[in-house]
Design a protein around this motif. Structure first.
Motif, short mmCIF file in Angstrom:
data_model
loop_
_atom_site.label_atom_id
_atom_site.label_comp_id
_atom_site.label_asym_id
_atom_site.label_seq_id
_atom_site.Cartn_x
_atom_site.Cartn_y
_atom_site.Cartn_z
N GLU A 85 7.59 -7.15 -18.40
CA GLU A 85 7.39 -7.82 -19.57
C GLU A 85 7.38 -9.20 -19.49
O GLU A 85 6.86 -10.01 -20.63
CB GLU A 85 8.48 -7.29 -20.89
CG GLU A 85 8.37 -5.74 -21.16
CD GLU A 85 7.02 -5.51 -21.99
OE1 GLU A 85 6.09 -6.30 -21.95
OE2 GLU A 85 7.06 -4.38 -22.68
N ARG A 86 7.76 -9.82 -18.40
CA ARG A 86 7.66 -11.34 -18.09
C ARG A 86 6.22 -11.71 -18.24
O ARG A 86 6.02 -12.68 -18.39
CB ARG A 86 8.30 -11.51 -16.82
CG ARG A 86 9.71 -11.45 -16.66
CD ARG A 86 10.28 -12.79 -17.11
NE ARG A 86 12.00 -12.82 -16.87
CZ ARG A 86 12.26 -13.61 -15.80
NH1 ARG A 86 11.33 -14.48 -15.39
NH2 ARG A 86 13.56 -13.40 -15.22
N PHE A 87 5.41 -10.73 -17.82
CA PHE A 87 4.00 -10.80 -17.76
C PHE A 87 3.04 -10.48 -18.84
O PHE A 87 1.87 -10.66 -18.81
CB PHE A 87 3.38 -10.19 -16.33
CG PHE A 87 4.12 -10.75 -15.36
CD1 PHE A 87 3.80 -12.07 -14.47
CD2 PHE A 87 5.18 -10.15 -14.64
CE1 PHE A 87 4.63 -12.33 -13.67
CE2 PHE A 87 5.84 -10.78 -13.62
CZ PHE A 87 5.70 -11.63 -12.93
N ASN A 88 3.69 -10.20 -20.04
CA ASN A 88 3.20 -9.66 -21.28
C ASN A 88 2.41 -11.10 -21.69
O ASN A 88 3.25 -12.05 -21.83
CB ASN A 88 4.04 -9.06 -22.41
CG ASN A 88 3.39 -8.39 -23.29
OD1 ASN A 88 2.70 -9.26 -24.00
ND2 ASN A 88 3.61 -7.18 -23.78
N PRO A 89 1.18 -11.01 -22.14
CA PRO A 89 0.77 -12.15 -22.52
C PRO A 89 1.24 -12.71 -23.75
O PRO A 89 1.36 -14.05 -24.07
CB PRO A 89 -0.76 -11.59 -22.91
CG PRO A 89 -1.19 -10.66 -22.07
CD PRO A 89 0.50 -9.77 -22.09
N ALA A 90 1.89 -11.89 -24.58
CA ALA A 90 2.42 -12.39 -25.75
C ALA A 90 3.80 -13.08 -25.43
O ALA A 90 4.02 -14.22 -25.84
CB ALA A 90 2.90 -11.31 -26.56
N VAL A 91 4.49 -12.87 -24.21
CA VAL A 91 5.74 -13.43 -24.03
C VAL A 91 5.24 -14.78 -23.07
O VAL A 91 5.83 -15.81 -23.45
CB VAL A 91 6.68 -12.51 -22.74
CG1 VAL A 91 7.53 -13.14 -22.02
CG2 VAL A 91 7.21 -11.42 -23.71
N LEU A 92 4.24 -14.85 -22.70
CA LEU A 92 3.77 -16.01 -21.78
C LEU A 92 3.15 -16.92 -22.95
O LEU A 92 3.70 -18.32 -22.67
CB LEU A 92 2.46 -15.74 -20.92
CG LEU A 92 2.87 -14.87 -19.63
CD1 LEU A 92 1.59 -14.42 -18.93
CD2 LEU A 92 4.08 -15.72 -18.82
N ALA A 93 2.63 -16.64 -23.76
CA ALA A 93 2.28 -17.31 -24.90
C ALA A 93 3.35 -17.80 -25.75
O ALA A 93 3.25 -19.29 -26.31
CB ALA A 93 1.35 -16.63 -25.88
N THR A 94 4.54 -17.38 -25.70
CA THR A 94 5.76 -17.73 -26.50
C THR A 94 6.65 -18.82 -25.91
O THR A 94 7.24 -19.53 -26.45
CB THR A 94 6.80 -16.51 -26.77
OG1 THR A 94 5.97 -15.70 -27.56
CG2 THR A 94 7.94 -17.09 -27.49
N LEU A 95 6.62 -18.87 -24.41
CA LEU A 95 7.36 -19.78 -23.72
C LEU A 95 7.11 -21.21 -24.08
O LEU A 95 8.25 -21.98 -24.22
CB LEU A 95 6.90 -19.66 -22.12
CG LEU A 95 7.20 -18.19 -21.67
CD1 LEU A 95 6.69 -18.48 -19.97
CD2 LEU A 95 8.59 -18.02 -21.62
N PRO A 96 5.89 -21.68 -24.39
CA PRO A 96 5.91 -23.09 -24.82
C PRO A 96 6.65 -23.38 -26.17
O PRO A 96 6.92 -24.35 -26.53
CB PRO A 96 4.34 -23.36 -24.88
CG PRO A 96 3.74 -22.44 -24.29
CD PRO A 96 4.51 -21.40 -24.22
N LEU A 97 6.92 -22.55 -26.83
CA LEU A 97 7.59 -22.55 -28.25
C LEU A 97 9.19 -22.66 -28.12
O LEU A 97 9.61 -22.76 -29.30
CB LEU A 97 6.87 -21.44 -29.33
CG LEU A 97 5.45 -21.27 -29.23
CD1 LEU A 97 5.25 -20.26 -30.09
CD2 LEU A 97 4.63 -22.55 -29.74
N VAL A 98 9.48 -22.17 -27.20
CA VAL A 98 10.99 -21.83 -27.32
C VAL A 98 11.67 -23.26 -27.08
O VAL A 98 11.36 -24.16 -26.33
CB VAL A 98 11.27 -20.85 -25.75
CG1 VAL A 98 13.03 -21.05 -25.76
CG2 VAL A 98 10.91 -19.70 -26.05
N THR A 99 12.62 -23.37 -27.92
CA THR A 99 13.50 -24.56 -28.04
C THR A 99 15.15 -24.44 -27.64
O THR A 99 15.57 -24.37 -26.89
CB THR A 99 13.48 -25.33 -29.22
OG1 THR A 99 13.81 -24.60 -30.25
CG2 THR A 99 12.04 -26.11 -29.38
#
Length: 346
Positions: A129-143
């Motif tokens: 799941e580290r490579f799930n596109p939804a997870v990858l798209a979320t990374l820049p949003l994490v604060t």
């Protein structure tokens, strides 16, 4: 090793996971041509022969038959055999992608890490799941994530009954949350029960981290529906990930607009139905996570860079899963439920 040289690959273990790995390697061979699936290995001759025929490769019965024939391999045997198989491969100069969980105990995980270091091999943990596109798209949003609500529910299948639901399903989400929070665990509260198998089939866990972040996890392999969702809150923002649909929803609060509304500086009618709230759907490029995982592994093999998900990451997820199983056993003791057959070995 030149970065464009064709890599010789094997899949060791011809169960459901092994079949998927072999399928992706064959796709890469057909579509890109920089990979050769040399063989599939299983002690069950019928199973390896069937997989070899399906994907046009050689059926083998032992890792020893691969000597000097491959550059890298996927290790998809049962977890109890991970150390034995991966160690043999790495000591033969082969880079490895090891399915999750990487080992049955922390001692075995530490041995895998030590062998990889001693042999200089690329060793990647297979946390899909580290490579799930939804997870990858979320990374820049994490604060600053402060609260997670995670559900992973599945209908019952006889696959992976050698491990409990924490090691089978929940560990995916444990790894993702650990990668987002990046903080030590302070407290674990857990309950779980065997329902159909003799191991824990459904579990609920509450984890508090040193940062004050709290994460609730529910995992079941005896559900009537399939659900794979992760939701979290951070200051002024709520983010929802649907692993299956591969989409992300972000709800963000505009602090100035919200403050103006609270002060009464702006007429409510002028603010619309959701004053101060922005709902966004980040762009997600739909891709099969397993293919992305394998491509990242092969890129690490070619360039000799550190893998995207290290064995240390795999160890961290395993340690947390083992602690959760220990907490479940303690809850059984307090509740007078007796013990399930799950054995916690650190």
């Amino acid at each position: 090793m030149t970065v464009d040289r064709k890599l010789r690959i094997a899949v060791v273990g011809c169960g459901a996971f092994g079949r998927n790995h072999a399928r992706v390697y064959r796709q890469l061979k057909d579509q890109i041509g920089n990979v050769e699936l040399v063989g599939v290995v299983d002690t069950n001759a019928e199973r390896s022969a069937a997989l070899a025929q399906e994907f046009g490769t050689q059926a083998l019965l032992s890792v020893g038959q691969l000597q000097n024939k491959i550059d890298a391999a996927s290790v998809t045997v049962p977890t109890i055999d991970h150390l034995k198989v991966a160690r043999q491969l790495m000591e033969a100069g082969v880079d490895v992608l090891i399915e999750k969980p990487i080992a049955v105990s922390l001692a075995e995980a530490d041995e895998l890490i030590a062998v990889a270091h001693r042999t200089g091999r690329i060793a990647q943990a297979g946390h899909l799941e580290r490579f799930n596109p939804a997870v990858l798209a979320t990374l820049p949003l994490v604060t600053q994530p402060m609260f997670f609500e995670v559900h992973r529910l599945s209908v019952f299948t006889p696959r992976s009954l050698d491990v409990d639901v924490v090691m089978d399903l929940m560990i995916h989400d444990l790894d993702v949350v650990l990668s987002l929070v990046k903080a030590p665990v302070r407290e674990i509260r857990a309950v779980g029960l065997p329902v159909i198998s003799d191991k824990v089939d459904i579990a609920n866990v509450r984890i508090e981290f040193d940062t004050g972040c709290v994460a609730n996890f529910t995992a079941s392999r005896v559900s009537t529906e399939k659900v794979r969702k992760l939701r979290f809150f951070q200051p002024h923002q709520y983010i929802s990930i649907d692993y299956g649909r591969q989409d992300v929803i972000s709800i963000r609060v505009d602090e100035r607009a919200a403050a103006a509304l609270l002060r009464g500086d702006v007429p409510t009618a002028a603010l619309g139905p959701a004053p101060g709230i922005a709902v966004e759907k980040p762009e997600v490029e739909s891709r099969e996570p397993l293919r992305t995982e394998i491509e990242e592994f092969l890129a690490a093999v070619r360039t000799r860079r550190a893998p995207a998900v290290s064995l240390q990451d795999g160890r961290q997820a395993l340690a947390l899963a083992l602690d959760i199983n220990a907490a479940i056993q303690e809850h059984h003791r307090r509740a007078g439920l007796g013990k399930s057959s799950d054995r916690v070995t650190r």
